[in-house]
Design a protein around this motif. Sequence first.
Motif, PDB file in Angstrom:
ATOM      1  N   ASP A   1      42.362  -1.452  75.390  1.00 45.44           N
ATOM      2  CA  ASP A   1      42.091  -1.890  76.762  1.00 45.44           C
ATOM      3  C   ASP A   1      43.191  -1.350  77.680  1.00 45.44           C
ATOM      4  O   ASP A   1      44.327  -1.844  77.674  1.00 45.44           O
TER       5      ASP A   1
ATOM      6  N   SER B   1      40.638   3.414  77.250  1.00 43.82           N
ATOM      7  CA  SER B   1      39.913   2.245  76.723  1.00 43.82           C
ATOM      8  C   SER B   1      38.720   2.718  75.896  1.00 43.82           C
ATOM      9  O   SER B   1      37.941   3.548  76.359  1.00 43.82           O
TER      10      SER B   1
ATOM     11  N   GLU C   1      55.662   1.975  71.384  1.00 43.15           N
ATOM     12  CA  GLU C   1      55.101   0.918  72.206  1.00 43.15           C
ATOM     13  C   GLU C   1      54.399   1.540  73.412  1.00 43.15           C
ATOM     14  O   GLU C   1      54.877   2.520  73.982  1.00 43.15           O
TER      15      GLU C   1
ATOM     16  N   SER D   1      51.745   0.219  79.031  1.00 42.61           N
ATOM     17  CA  SER D   1      50.918  -0.877  79.541  1.00 42.61           C
ATOM     18  C   SER D   1      49.624  -0.920  78.741  1.00 42.61           C
ATOM     19  O   SER D   1      49.295   0.021  78.017  1.00 42.61           O
ATOM     20  N   GLY D   2      48.867  -2.017  78.917  1.00 45.19           N
ATOM     21  CA  GLY D   2      47.610  -2.174  78.193  1.00 45.19           C
ATOM     22  C   GLY D   2      47.803  -2.882  76.864  1.00 45.19           C
ATOM     23  O   GLY D   2      48.914  -3.227  76.463  1.00 45.19           O
ATOM     24  N   ARG D   3      46.698  -3.068  76.163  1.00 45.09           N
ATOM     25  CA  ARG D   3      46.763  -3.747  74.873  1.00 45.09           C
ATOM     26  C   ARG D   3      45.721  -3.154  73.921  1.00 45.09           C
ATOM     27  O   ARG D   3      44.793  -2.468  74.335  1.00 45.09           O
ATOM     28  N   PHE D   4      45.916  -3.436  72.645  1.00 43.28           N
ATOM     29  CA  PHE D   4      44.920  -3.060  71.646  1.00 43.28           C
ATOM     30  C   PHE D   4      44.891  -4.139  70.571  1.00 43.28           C
ATOM     31  O   PHE D   4      45.902  -4.793  70.293  1.00 43.28           O
ATOM     32  N   ASP D   5      43.717  -4.334  69.958  1.00 40.27           N
ATOM     33  CA  ASP D   5      43.543  -5.370  68.936  1.00 40.27           C
ATOM     34  C   ASP D   5      42.724  -4.810  67.779  1.00 40.27           C
ATOM     35  O   ASP D   5      41.743  -4.082  67.992  1.00 40.27           O
TER      36      ASP D   5
ATOM     37  N   ILE E   1      45.177   1.321  77.768  1.00 40.12           N
ATOM     38  CA  ILE E   1      46.449   1.756  77.195  1.00 40.12           C
ATOM     39  C   ILE E   1      47.007   2.917  78.020  1.00 40.12           C
ATOM     40  O   ILE E   1      46.297   3.890  78.314  1.00 40.12           O
TER      41      ILE E   1
END
Length: 681
Positions: A377, A393, A424, A427-431, A379
């Motif tokens: 999402d 994304s 790292e 910004s953003g995230r991942f799962d 990244i």
Amino acid sequence: MKCCRTYLKNGSYINRNFAIIILHVVFIRGGGAHPAKKNYGEITVIVLNCNNIGFAYGTETIIKNISFNLQENDKAGLVGVNGAGKSTLFKIITGELHQEDGELFISKELVLGYLKQNATLNSENTLWEELLEVFSSLVAMEEDIKRLEKEISAALNQEKLDSLMKEYGRVTDRFSYLGGFEYNSRIRGVLRGLGFLDSEFESKISILSGGQKTRLALAKVLLEEPDILLLDEPTNHLDIAAVEWLEEYLKSYKKCLLIISHDRYFLDSVTNKTIEIENKTCTFYTTNYSGYVRQKAVNREIQEKHYQLQQKEIARQEAIIEQQRRFNREKNIIAAESRQKVLDRMIKLDKPEAAPHQIRMKFNQAVTSGNEVLELDSISKAYGDKKLFEDVSFKVRKSERVFLLGPNGCGKSTLLKILSGRLEASSGRFDFGAKVKMGYYDQEMADLNEDNTILDEVWSVDQKLVQTEVRSALAAFLFTGEDVYKKISVLSGGEKSRVSMLKLIFSEANFIILDEPTNHLDINSREILEAALQDYDGTLLIVSHDRYFIDKLATRIIDMGVKPPVDCMGNYTYFASHFKRNTASQNTSGEAGTITEAKQSHISTKEERSRIRRLEKQLSDAEREIAEIEEQLGHIEGEMLEAATDHLRLIELSDQKVNKEKRLEEVYAVWTDVSEQLEKQ
């Protein structure tokens, strides 16, 4: 200039003059009358001829009986497993090594250029200055023209002016004929084609990476335009766009090419001949890589069939001879001796040599993951003020084989490092989804412990493994005997790559992330890796520039080289023929090049329906051809029964049967692949 002698079997030699450009490009002038042959009334010049070339290091034979010739417009690929002797043959052709057996001829006055894997460049030069050296004679001529222009403008005597004008016309005509007005644009075009930015043209070579230096060396040898061009792995360090540019450049190259490459897509596109070195000798094929693979398989089956048929015939004749001798009557003895003479005169076929040992690989997964394997999402990654990529994304679902494409430097490998926890995100995230167990292959192989032995490094993945299990796997990867006790630090890139792959196999991951997995692998190993990954039931996320590899495996492609990234269901061929064209339209400046999201969705839907119709037709055609071939095989087998006592006819029918069975396997493979694609719709 220096003289190089090519020694023949009888101890005599052929003088060859070498004009050596200090760096990576070696120019060789051949000596002696060049061989030529008539071809339908035209002269076809053979520019390079190898006749029974052999070479050994001490008692170890590297190559033997290497024989082939190349004509002036031939474009040949030189293939074989790592260590087969390809680079040794290149060194013999360039004069770096001298063959111990055989004869080497290079046509008189032809220039040979050689791109080595580890090229040497003048680190004090800029990129532009390095390539400008190629055109030093034109630069000098340009200075002469400027000098003449000054003298003409200052001349007061008419006779002197006429003389200067005559000289000026002669020099400018010659300058134009040699391409003096185009050499700057040629330098610029080649640099851009191989991925250099205009802002880098004045950069010093000393600050370039190893990959950039290799690309610059390639640019230099291309601009030299030698009569015979030898390229050793020219696509290394090139992204897909640069490789495709190089393909088009070499396809239009009007002189002789000999290329060592593990890039099968590249070989298919550029070459029209293939020279395979296997079991220390070579076979010449008048086709590109894919044609060679098909022909080699057919040839091996035919050779094996002929050998087996002859062995059966020999055994039958020997049994009759033995029976006649047991009767021990005069007429029986005479008959036995007569048959023995016929048998002795028979030209015995050699048993076909076994194919080189192949690596067997099988990736296992301990548990099955959930349907949602990974979600990214927005990244982004930046280093200071420099943004590498942003707002990436996408989702990855179970059993997908997703490939990330894009030019060098767009952040593909960095994204994989973020997903694997090595870096790292800015910004953003991942799962990750439920029950996901990830395995990661790093092209830099940073996860290997340099102090470990091969055995200990592989064993470290799972201490519950028994030694025999680990040793068997190592043997399958060509690590046998004392080799397993070598330190990781002394291994080659290819050997480290195989160790990393072994660790992945034992990791039992159900989601594997691979960063350039085919680097350091020869064609044989790439094909084995492809087969193993095709059989793998887990999920794949891969960065690769190997289009053949992508074509074999991809079910989905994400192009990070454009904004927003293009997301395409299908392999590379489908992506290249459909989405590259659409991407180019989207990136065109101005409103005329803009495609709305709704229109893009409509185009994608329309293309998807068209693709499904093509797949359905392909499936129908395959089913019809399968039925036809099976019917033809039935007729051939019936004829073989009738011709059981006709040796020659039996061989002919056997060849037909082998060819039909080979084609049947190919059509079945197409049918299976198309069926699987349709099932996923």
